[in-house]
Motif scaffolding. Sequence first.
Motif, short mmCIF file in Angstrom:
data_model
loop_
_atom_site.label_atom_id
_atom_site.label_comp_id
_atom_site.label_asym_id
_atom_site.label_seq_id
_atom_site.Cartn_x
_atom_site.Cartn_y
_atom_site.Cartn_z
N GLN A 62 7.10 -26.65 -7.90
CA GLN A 62 7.50 -25.55 -8.77
C GLN A 62 7.96 -24.33 -7.97
N VAL A 63 8.72 -24.60 -6.91
CA VAL A 63 9.33 -23.56 -6.08
C VAL A 63 10.82 -23.53 -6.37
N PRO A 64 11.41 -22.37 -6.63
CA PRO A 64 12.87 -22.32 -6.86
C PRO A 64 13.64 -22.85 -5.66
N VAL A 81 18.80 -25.35 -8.46
CA VAL A 81 20.10 -24.83 -8.89
C VAL A 81 21.16 -25.36 -7.94
N LEU A 82 22.15 -26.05 -8.47
CA LEU A 82 23.25 -26.57 -7.65
C LEU A 82 24.27 -25.45 -7.48
N VAL A 83 24.27 -24.84 -6.30
CA VAL A 83 25.03 -23.61 -6.06
C VAL A 83 26.48 -23.88 -5.71
N GLY A 84 26.74 -24.94 -4.94
CA GLY A 84 28.05 -25.16 -4.34
C GLY A 84 28.08 -24.59 -2.93
N THR A 85 29.24 -24.57 -2.33
CA THR A 85 29.37 -24.09 -0.95
C THR A 85 30.27 -22.87 -0.84
N ARG A 96 25.95 -14.82 -5.16
CA ARG A 96 25.49 -14.58 -6.53
C ARG A 96 24.11 -15.18 -6.78
N GLU A 97 23.91 -16.44 -6.37
CA GLU A 97 22.66 -17.12 -6.69
C GLU A 97 21.49 -16.60 -5.87
N VAL A 98 21.72 -16.23 -4.60
CA VAL A 98 20.64 -15.63 -3.82
C VAL A 98 20.25 -14.29 -4.43
N LYS A 99 21.24 -13.50 -4.82
CA LYS A 99 20.98 -12.19 -5.44
C LYS A 99 20.23 -12.37 -6.76
N ASN A 100 20.63 -13.37 -7.56
CA ASN A 100 19.94 -13.64 -8.82
C ASN A 100 18.48 -13.96 -8.61
N LEU A 101 18.21 -14.79 -7.61
CA LEU A 101 16.83 -15.18 -7.34
C LEU A 101 16.00 -13.98 -6.91
N LYS A 150 14.31 -19.84 -11.60
CA LYS A 150 14.39 -21.00 -12.49
C LYS A 150 13.04 -21.72 -12.53
N THR A 151 12.59 -22.05 -13.70
CA THR A 151 11.38 -22.84 -13.85
C THR A 151 11.76 -24.23 -14.33
N GLY A 152 10.86 -25.16 -14.20
CA GLY A 152 11.16 -26.52 -14.61
C GLY A 152 9.88 -27.31 -14.78
N ARG A 153 10.04 -28.60 -14.99
CA ARG A 153 8.89 -29.49 -15.10
C ARG A 153 9.08 -30.68 -14.18
N VAL A 154 8.02 -31.42 -13.98
CA VAL A 154 8.05 -32.57 -13.09
C VAL A 154 8.60 -33.78 -13.83
N PRO A 155 9.57 -34.49 -13.26
CA PRO A 155 10.13 -35.67 -13.93
C PRO A 155 9.08 -36.75 -14.21
N GLU A 156 9.38 -37.56 -15.18
CA GLU A 156 8.49 -38.65 -15.58
C GLU A 156 8.21 -39.59 -14.40
N LEU A 157 6.98 -40.02 -14.30
CA LEU A 157 6.49 -40.98 -13.30
C LEU A 157 6.44 -40.42 -11.87
N TRP A 158 6.70 -39.15 -11.68
CA TRP A 158 6.51 -38.54 -10.36
C TRP A 158 5.06 -38.09 -10.27
#
Length: 366
Positions: A295-297, A317-321, A328-333, A339-347
């Motif tokens: 649960q780390v961005p 977050v898929l930023v691109g190159t 933008r994305e570093v500044k946003n963070l 961004k928060t999320g959850r752990v995928p099934e069966l992990w």
Amino acid sequence: MVSITFIAGARPNFMKIAPLIHAVKKQQKEGEAISYRLIHTGQHYDEKLSETFFRQLNIPHPDANLEVGSGSHAVQTANIMIRFEEELLKNPADVVVVVGDVNSTLACSIVAKKLHKQVVHVEAGIRSFDLSMPEEINRMVTDSIADHFFTTSEFANKNLKKAGIEADRIHYVGNTMIDTLLANQDRLRKPEVADELHLEENNYFVLTLHRPANVDEGEKLAETLRAIMQNAGGKPVVFPVHPRTASILGQTGLKYDNLHFIDPLGYLEFIYLIKGSFGVITDSGGIQEETTVLQVPCLTLRDNTERPETVDIGTNVLVGTAIPDIEREVKNLVSGNRKTGRVPELWDGEASDRIIRKLIELYGEE
């Protein structure tokens, strides 16, 4: 008796193989007729990239080290094939288990199939759909000849089914790399560099870059680092430098007071740093998965990912190159848009047990 040959060639492979070996030993203790050999191709041979993992993850030393070393993709793949053929002829197995997507995965799969052995691919079906990535070619070819496929996500299942793989050869089991992560949560080690740099929990970035698109050209690498550092809010950025990157970095002369280049770390130390970080900036595949579970961005500096579940479900977050996107994305963070999320099934730490039980079911004596 089910006899298995496990193939490991590069750093990420060891995290995927370790829990499989532990699962085999568990079945042996329960009386199952199952044996294994561990083959290290030597694709990565640096002490910090392989030897450490045997020690930290409690994996026995390999039964054979093919010692192929580095070289072009063609040379390395050819040498692995030549040496693994000799190994498999001397020590036949019922099943050759390959993991991931490195040159060793591809080379040993081809050899095993031509020697009429069963090939099982762990972490099958993941796709970036980017043929400029050598790993994508390795995945596609391996999956085109494997006999059984163990998958980490529904995305992978769908990719295999679209390729015409029958459903009874696809086994959705979870993620063996996450097995290793969860099994070692209580064993993480604070690296000396954390005290040396006076790192404060949740107040530093971890940065890893190694893909050619990001590091092969000195000016592009310098631009990327500038984009990160100028928007990191003064937070320390800790950069364990991959050998591929170190020589190029030396040519840039780039320096920031809060940018810290360090030597590659052992697994337990590296995960400690990730777990305590404010966020991770990377172009690695496996780190996208680890940050999701922790649960780390995570900001991924790539134009595509073979692990879309970490974006759709997890903290990635898929930023691109492109430099403006990175800025933008570093500044946003830094501004608090985490961004928060959850752990995928069966992990859940039990994928390896599922795999070994399935292999006994598939290949054990009637």
